[in-house]
Design an enzyme around this catalytic site. Structure first.
Site, PDB file in Angstrom:
ATOM      1  CG  ASP A 277      -2.194   0.757   1.066  1.00 44.53           C
ATOM      2  OD1 ASP A 277      -2.345   1.431   0.034  1.00 44.53           O
ATOM      3  OD2 ASP A 277      -3.067   0.675   1.946  1.00 44.53           O
TER       4      ASP A 277
ATOM      5  CG  HIS B  42      -6.342  -0.724   5.513  1.00 39.34           C
ATOM      6  ND1 HIS B  42      -5.326  -1.533   5.058  1.00 39.34           N
ATOM      7  CD2 HIS B  42      -6.317   0.353   4.692  1.00 39.34           C
ATOM      8  CE1 HIS B  42      -4.736  -0.980   4.009  1.00 39.34           C
ATOM      9  NE2 HIS B  42      -5.321   0.176   3.761  1.00 39.34           N
TER      10      HIS B  42
ATOM     11  CG  HIS C 266      -5.225   5.102   3.876  1.00 36.95           C
ATOM     12  ND1 HIS C 266      -4.144   5.177   3.029  1.00 36.95           N
ATOM     13  CD2 HIS C 266      -5.714   3.846   3.733  1.00 36.95           C
ATOM     14  CE1 HIS C 266      -3.994   4.019   2.399  1.00 36.95           C
ATOM     15  NE2 HIS C 266      -4.940   3.190   2.808  1.00 36.95           N
TER      16      HIS C 266
ATOM     17  CB  CYS D 289      -5.556   3.900  -2.924  1.00 32.18           C
ATOM     18  SG  CYS D 289      -6.315   2.898  -4.215  1.00 32.18           S
TER      19      CYS D 289
ATOM     20  CG  ASN E 121      -1.708   2.407   4.772  1.00 34.96           C
ATOM     21  OD1 ASN E 121      -1.142   2.518   3.698  1.00 34.96           O
ATOM     22  ND2 ASN E 121      -2.767   1.662   4.938  1.00 34.96           N
TER      23      ASN E 121
HETATM   24  P1  HMG Z   1      -9.484  -5.270 -16.384  1.00 36.90           P
HETATM   25  O1  HMG Z   1      -8.923  -4.336 -17.400  1.00 36.90           O
HETATM   26  O2  HMG Z   1     -10.951  -5.255 -16.147  1.00 36.90           O
HETATM   27  O3  HMG Z   1      -9.050  -6.781 -16.606  1.00 36.90           O
HETATM   28  O4  HMG Z   1      -8.727  -5.029 -15.027  1.00 36.90           O
HETATM   29  P2  HMG Z   1      -8.902  -7.677 -17.862  1.00 36.90           P
HETATM   30  O5  HMG Z   1      -9.099  -9.092 -17.376  1.00 36.90           O
HETATM   31  O6  HMG Z   1      -9.748  -7.177 -18.992  1.00 36.90           O
HETATM   32  O7  HMG Z   1      -7.359  -7.505 -18.263  1.00 36.90           O
HETATM   33  C1  HMG Z   1      -6.818  -6.288 -18.740  1.00 36.90           C
HETATM   34  C2  HMG Z   1      -5.308  -6.437 -18.872  1.00 36.90           C
HETATM   35  O8  HMG Z   1      -4.711  -6.664 -17.598  1.00 36.90           O
HETATM   36  C3  HMG Z   1      -4.903  -7.622 -19.745  1.00 36.90           C
HETATM   37  O9  HMG Z   1      -3.659  -7.288 -20.345  1.00 36.90           O
HETATM   38  C4  HMG Z   1      -4.674  -8.712 -18.719  1.00 36.90           C
HETATM   39  O10 HMG Z   1      -3.800  -9.702 -19.179  1.00 36.90           O
HETATM   40  C5  HMG Z   1      -4.056  -7.935 -17.582  1.00 36.90           C
HETATM   41  P3  HMG Z   1      -3.581  -6.732 -21.853  1.00 36.90           P
HETATM   42  O11 HMG Z   1      -4.229  -7.802 -22.677  1.00 36.90           O
HETATM   43  O12 HMG Z   1      -4.363  -5.439 -21.873  1.00 36.90           O
HETATM   44  O13 HMG Z   1      -2.109  -6.540 -22.068  1.00 36.90           O
HETATM   45  N1  HMG Z   1      -4.288  -8.554 -16.257  1.00 36.90           N
HETATM   46  C6  HMG Z   1      -3.314  -8.788 -15.373  1.00 36.90           C
HETATM   47  N2  HMG Z   1      -2.002  -8.569 -15.403  1.00 36.90           N
HETATM   48  C7  HMG Z   1      -1.288  -8.935 -14.294  1.00 36.90           C
HETATM   49  N3  HMG Z   1      -1.846  -9.481 -13.207  1.00 36.90           N
HETATM   50  C8  HMG Z   1      -3.171  -9.711 -13.143  1.00 36.90           C
HETATM   51  C9  HMG Z   1      -3.957  -9.358 -14.254  1.00 36.90           C
HETATM   52  N4  HMG Z   1      -5.271  -9.459 -14.522  1.00 36.90           N
HETATM   53  C10 HMG Z   1      -5.467  -8.952 -15.748  1.00 36.90           C
HETATM   54  N5  HMG Z   1      -3.702 -10.246 -12.051  1.00 36.90           N
HETATM   55  C11 HMG Z   1      -7.880  -5.725 -12.883  1.00 36.90           C
HETATM   56  C12 HMG Z   1      -9.056  -5.739 -13.846  1.00 36.90           C
HETATM   57  C13 HMG Z   1      -8.395  -6.211 -11.538  1.00 36.90           C
HETATM   58  C14 HMG Z   1      -6.807  -6.669 -13.392  1.00 36.90           C
HETATM   59  C15 HMG Z   1      -7.324  -4.292 -12.803  1.00 36.90           C
HETATM   60  O14 HMG Z   1      -8.367  -3.422 -12.555  1.00 36.90           O
HETATM   61  C16 HMG Z   1      -6.286  -4.129 -11.723  1.00 36.90           C
HETATM   62  O15 HMG Z   1      -5.203  -4.664 -11.826  1.00 36.90           O
HETATM   63  N6  HMG Z   1      -6.619  -3.386 -10.672  1.00 36.90           N
HETATM   64  C17 HMG Z   1      -5.746  -3.252  -9.504  1.00 36.90           C
HETATM   65  C18 HMG Z   1      -5.874  -1.905  -8.872  1.00 36.90           C
HETATM   66  C19 HMG Z   1      -5.015  -1.863  -7.639  1.00 36.90           C
HETATM   67  O16 HMG Z   1      -4.078  -2.630  -7.465  1.00 36.90           O
HETATM   68  N7  HMG Z   1      -5.342  -0.908  -6.734  1.00 36.90           N
HETATM   69  C20 HMG Z   1      -4.596  -0.711  -5.517  1.00 36.90           C
HETATM   70  C21 HMG Z   1      -4.812  -1.792  -4.506  1.00 36.90           C
HETATM   71  S1  HMG Z   1      -6.349  -1.647  -3.628  1.00 36.90           S
HETATM   72  C22 HMG Z   1      -6.003  -0.541  -2.347  1.00 36.90           C
HETATM   73  O17 HMG Z   1      -4.972   0.068  -2.324  1.00 36.90           O
HETATM   74  C23 HMG Z   1      -6.983  -0.429  -1.197  1.00 36.90           C
HETATM   75  C24 HMG Z   1      -6.504  -1.168   0.062  1.00 36.90           C
HETATM   76  O18 HMG Z   1      -5.251  -0.677   0.516  1.00 36.90           O
HETATM   77  C25 HMG Z   1      -7.529  -1.005   1.194  1.00 36.90           C
HETATM   78  C26 HMG Z   1      -7.942   0.457   1.415  1.00 36.90           C
HETATM   79  O19 HMG Z   1      -7.092   1.303   1.689  1.00 36.90           O
HETATM   80  O20 HMG Z   1      -9.141   0.709   1.289  1.00 36.90           O
HETATM   81  C27 HMG Z   1      -6.345  -2.678  -0.219  1.00 36.90           C
HETATM   82 MG    MG Z   2      -5.024   1.115   1.750  1.00 32.85          MG
END
Ligand code: HMG
Ligand code: MG
Length: 302
Positions: free
Chosen positions: A14, A205, A207, A238, A247
């Site tokens: 994070d 959790h 921030h 984020c 955080n």
């Molecule tokens: P999408 O575009 O809907 O997915 O994204 P898709 O299945 O259509 O795939 C799109 C592209 O991503 C494709 O590649 C896939 O191969 C690739 P392309 O053909 O365009 O070259 N792909 C991946 N690559 C690597 N690893 C994977 C993966 N899956 C698909 N696992 C998806 C959907 C979920 C993948 C995207 O939206 C994403 O990666 N989101 C992540 C966002 C993120 O990490 N945010 C931060 C974390 S959450 C947070 O911080 C909150 C937290 O701390 C708690 C809080 O504070 O509240 C946890």
């Molecule tokens: Mg967070």
């Protein structure tokens, strides 16, 4: 009720995910190893997400392949879908995390899915993890406010938390993603969720955007929560929550807990050294008040 509090250190994930500058694998590995050496038993090590969405987490596989694993320490990673889960499994983790939200708009912006679609996506991950003996943590974002929708109904937080718990998540991390909530709201939210999910399975959790995280933690402690997520040096934010700060700083949480009669098993001085080290690496001042107070001389030199 137990006086032991579990800290889930989320700085390497994070904390670093929002950094614009590229951080090399060696720095990430050193950070994770220092945090485990400081006595933290859970150190979130990365995220198997799309590199287009969060470029900073792209080398999570290299990070997992390189870290020296300390006995009794868990190194969870985020896995939004089966592709992420397979990457995590190849990296030999014992715990993964799925991440949903209590707000539809945030869910869409963060993982490109509605809340209902996201729960469907998590099902095969949780099923595969059960078969493999891997634990799954469930995050719920925006529990005290959403950057796009403002106030989030408690019903949403309760519903998503309950769904994740019933699907098999062993712990539900309740995220004040943008750090807007205050203690009274945090208390009410924990009480509401604890009516659906055992309080021992909840994590706070928080921030610290509005400087409320420590009081929120204290309110949650009074409700019986004994696990909190925090980030060394207060790193973080984020990428899909504009304006959110890091955080709550791990050092500040440990200081508050230890002086309030709770035990964490963490070495505060070691964490302060890591906080200063990582801040120097990133070219910033530590966001931890405790670190700044204890190292005033160092800070003046920076
Ligand atoms: P999408 O575009 O809907 O997915 O994204 P898709 O299945 O259509 O795939 C799109 C592209 O991503 C494709 O590649 C896939 O191969 C690739 P392309 O053909 O365009 O070259 N792909 C991946 N690559 C690597 N690893 C994977 C993966 N899956 C698909 N696992 C998806 C959907 C979920 C993948 C995207 O939206 C994403 O990666 N989101 C992540 C966002 C993120 O990490 N945010 C931060 C974390 S959450 C947070 O911080 C909150 C937290 O701390 C708690 C809080 O504070 O509240 C946890
Ligand atoms: Mg967070």
């Amino acid at each position: 009720m137990s006086n032991h509090v579990n800290i889930v250190e989320v700085g390497p994930r994070d904390g670093l995910q929002n950094e614009k500058q590229t951080i090399d694998v060696a720095t990430k590995v050193a950070l994770i190893e220092q945090l485990a050496d400081a006595g933290l038993k859970t150190v979130e090590a990365g995220a198997f997400v799309s590199p287009k969405w969060v470029p900073q987490m792209a080398a999570s596989d290299d990070v997992l392949a390189t870290i020296k694993r300390a006995p009794g320490v868990s190194y969870p990673v985020l896995t939004p879908n089966m592709r992420g889960y397979e990457g995590a499994r190849a990296g030999k983790v014992d715990t993964v995390a799925v991440f949903g939200a209590a707000s539809e708009s945030f869910s869409k912006k963060n993982i490109n899915a509605s809340i209902a679609e996201s729960l469907e996506r998590f099902k095969p991950v949780i099923e595969a993890a059960k078969t493999d003996g891997v634990r799954v943590r469930g995050y719920v974002s925006c529990v005290l406010g959403c950057p796009y929708e403002g106030k989030v109904p408690l019903d949403n937080v309760m519903r998503v938390s309950k769904a994740l718990f019933e699907m098999g998540c062993y712990e539900i991390s309740l995220g004040d993603t943008i750090g807007v909530g205050a203690a009274g709201e945090a208390r009410a939210m924990i009480r509401a969720v604890a009516s659906e999910v055992p309080v021992t399975a909840l994590s706070g959790h928080f921030h610290d955007t509005y400087g409320q995280a420590l009081t929120n933690i204290f309110a949650a402690l009074e409700e019986g929560v004994r696990t909190f997520d925090s980030s060394v040096s207060g790193l973080g934010g984020c990428p899909y929550a504009p304006g959110a700060s890091g955080n709550v700083a791990t050092e500040d949480v440990i200081y508050m807990l230890e002086r309030s009669g709770f035990d964490t098993g963490a070495d505060l001085n070691a964490l302060i050294r890591t906080s200063v080290w990582v801040s120097e690496k990133l070219g910033r001042h530590p966001a931890s008040k405790v670190t700044n107070a204890k190292t005033a001389a160092t800070i003046q030199k920076m």
